[in-house]
Write an enzyme that holds these catalytic residues in place. Structure first.
Site, PDB file in Angstrom:
ATOM      1  N   ARG A  87      -2.546  -2.037  -3.487  1.00  0.00           N
ATOM      2  CA  ARG A  87      -3.721  -1.211  -3.297  1.00  0.00           C
ATOM      3  C   ARG A  87      -3.592   0.001  -4.219  1.00  0.00           C
ATOM      4  NH1 ARG A  87      -5.039   3.189   1.157  1.00  0.00           N
ATOM      5  NH2 ARG A  87      -7.270   3.355   0.822  1.00  0.00           N
ATOM      6  N   ARG A 114     -11.227  16.000   7.606  1.00  0.00           N
ATOM      7  CA  ARG A 114     -11.992  16.431   6.423  1.00  0.00           C
ATOM      8  C   ARG A 114     -13.379  16.923   6.823  1.00  0.00           C
ATOM      9  NH1 ARG A 114     -10.738  10.999   3.826  1.00  0.00           N
ATOM     10  NH2 ARG A 114      -8.678  11.255   2.899  1.00  0.00           N
ATOM     11  N   HIS A 126     -12.705   3.294  -0.007  1.00  0.00           N
ATOM     12  CA  HIS A 126     -12.829   2.207   0.982  1.00  0.00           C
ATOM     13  C   HIS A 126     -13.521   0.981   0.403  1.00  0.00           C
ATOM     14  CE1 HIS A 126     -12.795   5.463   4.362  1.00  0.00           C
ATOM     15  NE2 HIS A 126     -11.578   4.994   4.157  1.00  0.00           N
ATOM     16  N   ASN A 174       0.871  -1.168   0.000  1.00  0.00           N
ATOM     17  CA  ASN A 174       0.000   0.000   0.000  1.00  0.00           C
ATOM     18  C   ASN A 174       0.914   1.226   0.000  1.00  0.00           C
ATOM     19  OD1 ASN A 174      -1.795   2.038   0.535  1.00  0.00           O
ATOM     20  ND2 ASN A 174      -2.687   1.093   2.352  1.00  0.00           N
ATOM     21  N   GLU A 200      -8.369  -5.116   4.882  1.00  0.00           N
ATOM     22  CA  GLU A 200      -8.208  -4.813   3.453  1.00  0.00           C
ATOM     23  C   GLU A 200      -7.065  -5.626   2.842  1.00  0.00           C
ATOM     24  OE1 GLU A 200      -8.446  -0.928   5.143  1.00  0.00           O
ATOM     25  OE2 GLU A 200      -9.170  -0.125   3.241  1.00  0.00           O
TER      26      GLU A 200
END
Ligand code: ADP
Length: 392
Positions: A86, A234, A175, A7, A378
């Site tokens: 990823r 965010r 996601h 990743n 993941e």
């Protein structure tokens, strides 16, 4: 099958060596501050953690170190049968994971303007892996792929058609690998009891996904991960005209507004103390009023968007909490359930308290939908995709 999952970010590279048969994580680590000073690698295997201060001028050196570290720890590099990467943004090309070819790489770069901090680094790392280890196959697992085929009524934006077409503007979501894993594991556990699942991935980044029989029907992130829930730093959804207002009246540049909305907002801005939910929960319990209001807003938005996700499936039978906050914050789950009480959602106080790495049901028997906590994974989902594509 032994799979290395990578990743890569613009200045970091996380790795995990996994056995897809036993699901054992044989080793994992993180190369930090690549291309910056004070770079280091944190490595973990068999419960032992180590930190190495090494110079990481670029991703190529980082990848070389990862393989050296694995070799040094006694892993046979020839036993690695595939590398799963990823990819944050699959854009308008990828509806599923794919074995890497030259064409794949070119497409990952072509859609990179949608996620410049990630895609360029990811494409570079894939190229480096192919170059250094030509005998190992590479697979990309785009985070957006799961949402690719969501209904158009959910993914289309009400902008002029020519603009939408020219710039490929739509709801891409994110996601997706986590939401897909949540469906996979929950459905495995619940069987026919689960058809309409609302997956709540709530970490520093947070998104919900409505999943009907394994298909993403809607999600809360949009063209970029800025949309939807209030996150660590965010804004989540706000009136887009706020951007014009800040630009014209506030005199902020577009880059400043971008930084403000992505890095200086959310829980951090609301609480005035931290982007970490643990700090905010602590301060709120000690009477900090900003933090109390921050949490109220956080829970309200989650519940509000759960209802929005429910609309896309005309109902739901399962809610799953996952990721850092979803898995660990008993308070968040309890307060979101309280918000949803009018829909008949009830969670069991004792079950909600349980701390475990195992998936578990936390709702009462008479709850209108089953509520679970399911730790996401993941990396395992990525490794399983690699096995599907390369192992057979
Ligand atoms: P990301 O992968 O998006 O960086 P994570 O899924 O790791 O984020 O989630 C990070 C968030 O999870 C932080 O806000 C942190 O406070 C929260 N978190 C982690 N552990 C706990 C815990 N034990 N209790 C409450 N919140 C936690």
């Amino acid at each position: 099958m032994n799979v290395l999952v990578i990743n890569a970010g613009s200045s970091s590279l996380k790795y995990q060596l996994l056995d897809t048969t036993t699901h054992e994580v044989k080793a994992k680590g993180n190369c930090e501050r690549i291309g910056i000073n004070d770079s280091f690698i944190g490595h973990e295997e068999r419960g032992q953690k180590s930190k190495m201060d090494v110079e990481l001028p670029n991703h190529r050196v980082a990848v070389q170190y990862v393989f050296e570290i694995l070799k040094g720890a006694g892993f046979d590099i020839n036993s690695i049968e595939g590398i799963g990467h990823r990819v944050v943004q699959g854009g308008w090309y990828f509806s599923k994971s794919e074995v890497v070819t030259d064409d794949t790489l070119q497409k990952v770069r072509e859609v990179a303007p949608l996620a410049p901090l990630h895609n360029y680094a990811e494409a570079d790392v894939i190229e480096i892996c192919r170059d250094l280890f030509p005998s190992i196959g590479n697979v990309i697992v785009p985070d957006t792929a799961f949402h690719f085929n969501m209904p158009e009524k959910a993914s289309r934006y009400a902008l002029p058609r020519d603009v939408v077409d020219k710039y490929h503007i739509r709801k891409y979501g994110a996601h997706g690998t986590s939401h897909r894993y949540i469906w996979y594991l929950t459905h495995k556990l619940m069987g026919e009891k689960t058809h309409k699942l609302i997956s709540c991935h709530i970490g520093s980044g947070a998104s919900l996904c409505a999943i009907q029989d394994g298909k993403s029907m809607d999600t809360t992130m949009g063209l970029t991960p800025l949309d939807g829930l209030i996150m660590g730093t965010r804004t989540g959804t706000i009136d887009p005209a706020t951007v014009f207002y800040l630009y014209r009246v506030g005199g902020y540049s577009i880059d400043e507004i971008d930084t403000m909305m992505n890095k200086q907002s959310g829980l951090r801005a609301l609480s005035d103390i931290s982007s970490d939910s643990r700090d905010i929960e602590q301060a709120a319990s000690e009477g900090n009023e900003h933090c109390q209001m921050t949490l109220k807003m956080f829970y309200y938005r989650i519940a509000q968007l759960i209802a929005e996700m429910a609309q896309s499936m005309h109902g739901f039978d399962t809610i799953v909490f996952t990721a850092g906050i979803g898995e660990n914050s008993e308070l968040t789950r309890a307060e979101v359930a309280k918000e949803l009480a009018w829909l008949g959602i009830k969670i069991d106080v004792e079950k909600n308290k349980v701390r475990s790495d195992e998936p578990r049901i936390i709702s009462t028997d008479d709850s209108a939908a089953t509520v679970l906590v399911v730790p996401t994974n993941e990396e395992l989902m990525i490794a399983m995709d690699v096995e599907d594509l390369l192992g057979k």
